[in-house]
Design an enzyme around this catalytic site. Sequence first.
Site, PDB file in Angstrom:
ATOM      1  N   GLN A   1      -1.842   5.139  -0.627  1.00  0.00           N
ATOM      2  CA  GLN A   1      -0.666   5.382  -1.476  1.00  0.00           C
ATOM      3  C   GLN A   1       0.284   4.188  -1.403  1.00  0.00           C
ATOM      4  O   GLN A   1       1.292   4.166  -2.097  1.00  0.00           O
ATOM      5  CB  GLN A   1       0.076   6.636  -0.991  1.00  0.00           C
ATOM      6  CG  GLN A   1      -0.780   7.894  -0.987  1.00  0.00           C
ATOM      7  CD  GLN A   1      -0.063   9.060  -0.317  1.00  0.00           C
ATOM      8  OE1 GLN A   1       0.628   9.827  -0.970  1.00  0.00           O
ATOM      9  NE2 GLN A   1      -0.205   9.187   0.982  1.00  0.00           N
ATOM     10  N   ASN A   2      -0.038   3.239  -0.535  1.00  0.00           N
ATOM     11  CA  ASN A   2       0.826   2.059  -0.388  1.00  0.00           C
ATOM     12  C   ASN A   2       0.564   1.070  -1.520  1.00  0.00           C
ATOM     13  O   ASN A   2      -0.542   0.987  -2.048  1.00  0.00           O
ATOM     14  CB  ASN A   2       0.583   1.382   0.959  1.00  0.00           C
ATOM     15  CG  ASN A   2       0.938   2.297   2.117  1.00  0.00           C
ATOM     16  OD1 ASN A   2       1.717   3.233   1.940  1.00  0.00           O
ATOM     17  ND2 ASN A   2       0.370   2.051   3.270  1.00  0.00           N
ATOM     18  N   VAL A   3       1.585   0.307  -1.850  1.00  0.00           N
ATOM     19  CA  VAL A   3       1.472  -0.643  -2.967  1.00  0.00           C
ATOM     20  C   VAL A   3       1.591  -2.087  -2.472  1.00  0.00           C
ATOM     21  O   VAL A   3       1.777  -3.006  -3.260  1.00  0.00           O
ATOM     22  CB  VAL A   3       2.544  -0.349  -4.046  1.00  0.00           C
ATOM     23  CG1 VAL A   3       2.275   0.973  -4.722  1.00  0.00           C
ATOM     24  CG2 VAL A   3       3.954  -0.364  -3.457  1.00  0.00           C
ATOM     25  N   ASP A   4       1.459  -2.269  -1.142  1.00  0.00           N
ATOM     26  CA  ASP A   4       1.695  -3.592  -0.555  1.00  0.00           C
ATOM     27  C   ASP A   4       0.453  -4.461  -0.433  1.00  0.00           C
ATOM     28  O   ASP A   4       0.540  -5.640  -0.094  1.00  0.00           O
ATOM     29  CB  ASP A   4       2.357  -3.433   0.821  1.00  0.00           C
ATOM     30  CG  ASP A   4       1.599  -2.468   1.743  1.00  0.00           C
ATOM     31  OD1 ASP A   4       0.344  -2.455   1.702  1.00  0.00           O
ATOM     32  OD2 ASP A   4       2.251  -1.727   2.496  1.00  0.00           O
TER      33      ASP A   4
ATOM     34  N   HIS B   1      -1.513   4.195  -6.126  1.00  0.00           N
ATOM     35  CA  HIS B   1      -0.236   3.997  -6.826  1.00  0.00           C
ATOM     36  C   HIS B   1      -0.042   2.567  -7.303  1.00  0.00           C
ATOM     37  O   HIS B   1       1.076   2.168  -7.624  1.00  0.00           O
ATOM     38  CB  HIS B   1       0.927   4.417  -5.908  1.00  0.00           C
ATOM     39  CG  HIS B   1       0.905   5.892  -5.594  1.00  0.00           C
ATOM     40  ND1 HIS B   1       1.509   6.434  -4.486  1.00  0.00           N
ATOM     41  CD2 HIS B   1       0.333   6.927  -6.254  1.00  0.00           C
ATOM     42  CE1 HIS B   1       1.308   7.763  -4.474  1.00  0.00           C
ATOM     43  NE2 HIS B   1       0.598   8.077  -5.537  1.00  0.00           N
TER      44      HIS B   1
ATOM     45  N   CYS C   1       6.587 -11.432 -25.777  1.00  0.00           N
ATOM     46  CA  CYS C   1       7.087 -10.466 -26.754  1.00  0.00           C
ATOM     47  C   CYS C   1       8.508  -9.992 -26.479  1.00  0.00           C
ATOM     48  O   CYS C   1       9.060  -9.210 -27.252  1.00  0.00           O
ATOM     49  CB  CYS C   1       6.139  -9.264 -26.842  1.00  0.00           C
ATOM     50  SG  CYS C   1       6.313  -8.097 -25.480  1.00  0.00           S
TER      51      CYS C   1
ATOM     52  N   SER D   1       3.426  11.633   5.009  1.00  0.00           N
ATOM     53  CA  SER D   1       3.954  12.997   5.080  1.00  0.00           C
ATOM     54  C   SER D   1       3.435  13.827   3.908  1.00  0.00           C
ATOM     55  O   SER D   1       3.665  15.020   3.845  1.00  0.00           O
ATOM     56  CB  SER D   1       5.483  12.962   5.066  1.00  0.00           C
ATOM     57  OG  SER D   1       5.945  12.291   3.913  1.00  0.00           O
TER      58      SER D   1
ATOM     59  N   ASN E   1      -0.033  11.409  12.033  1.00  0.00           N
ATOM     60  CA  ASN E   1       1.283  11.094  11.486  1.00  0.00           C
ATOM     61  C   ASN E   1       2.366  11.533  12.453  1.00  0.00           C
ATOM     62  O   ASN E   1       2.281  12.617  13.018  1.00  0.00           O
ATOM     63  CB  ASN E   1       1.496  11.801  10.137  1.00  0.00           C
ATOM     64  CG  ASN E   1       2.731  11.308   9.416  1.00  0.00           C
ATOM     65  OD1 ASN E   1       2.836  10.127   9.096  1.00  0.00           O
ATOM     66  ND2 ASN E   1       3.690  12.192   9.171  1.00  0.00           N
TER      67      ASN E   1
HETATM   68 ZN   LIG Z   1       4.949  -8.644 -23.681  1.00  0.00          ZN
END
Ligand SMILES: [Zn+2]
Length: 300
Positions: free
Chosen positions: A128-131, A146, A207, A246, A270
């Site tokens: 679930q980490n985005v790092d 995620h 854009c 959690s 945890n």
């Molecule tokens: Zn664009």
Amino acid sequence: MRQLCRVGSSPASSLRARLRYDHQMATADVFDDRLRRWMASHRRVFALTGAGCSTASGIPDYRDDRGEWRRRPPVMIQAFRTQDEVYRRYWARAYVGWPRLAGALPNSTHQAFVAWEAAGTLLQLVTQNVDGLHQRAGSSSVIDLHGRLDVVVCLGCGARSSRSALQDVMAAGNPGWRAEATTAPDGDADIDSAVIASFAPPRCAACGGMIKPDVVFFGENVPGDRYERAREALASADALLVAGSSLMVYSGFRFVRLAHDAGLPIAIVNRGRTRADDLAELKIENDVGLALADAVEAIA
Ligand SMILES: [Zn+2]
């Protein structure tokens, strides 16, 4: 689950019991072999990781031991898309927080997953980490449930580019702009609102559209193909391990529910309460890095 010892009525016996309990907790941290035995008894484990795996890398957790918000709740997608000041504040904080995130190094938890993958009994790692720290550590089979903070996407034309390149663009667009801040897990940071007001947020060079990190914001769904890949992996797993989460976010919790419905054994490592404690056959209240490194060493 650990049982607290019953304590006697006198202060002295109460203190002795307390000391004995503390000693048991301390030695359990070192000698607890329940996780080792659990991991050694499963051959195709689906692992779900969360923010607790990255705190030792200097990326703070959103939530405290009770699963409550430690700070303000994160940005909702609807506000990000529709409110200029939310968009500006997000990018001002992200701009300040980026060097710390980009410089974060994998820790012993990430290394334990690399060793577990090499041992051959980790079927699928879903984070679930985005790092991106699992990949930086060397894990090859990772589903970023995620998304990833190191990629940005234009909401207008869909163009994707690197977050580090965007950092240079923002620096060029905000000469002399500086702010002191602390960092949160999504790369945003606490900055004075007057300072934020003078920040020029990025726009797509092609854009003019809004730029968003390629992560699932609160209020958004996990992309369907990504969810399906994870679900298929779970369907061929023989057990599920949760590490450092959690499970307060439903997109992670639902895999635990699916596993439970399919009768898979579930273990959770945890510190603090999780949403799935009553679904797990094993709950380890310990530092996730220590517990996993110890357990993986036994099966590697
Ligand atoms: Zn664009």
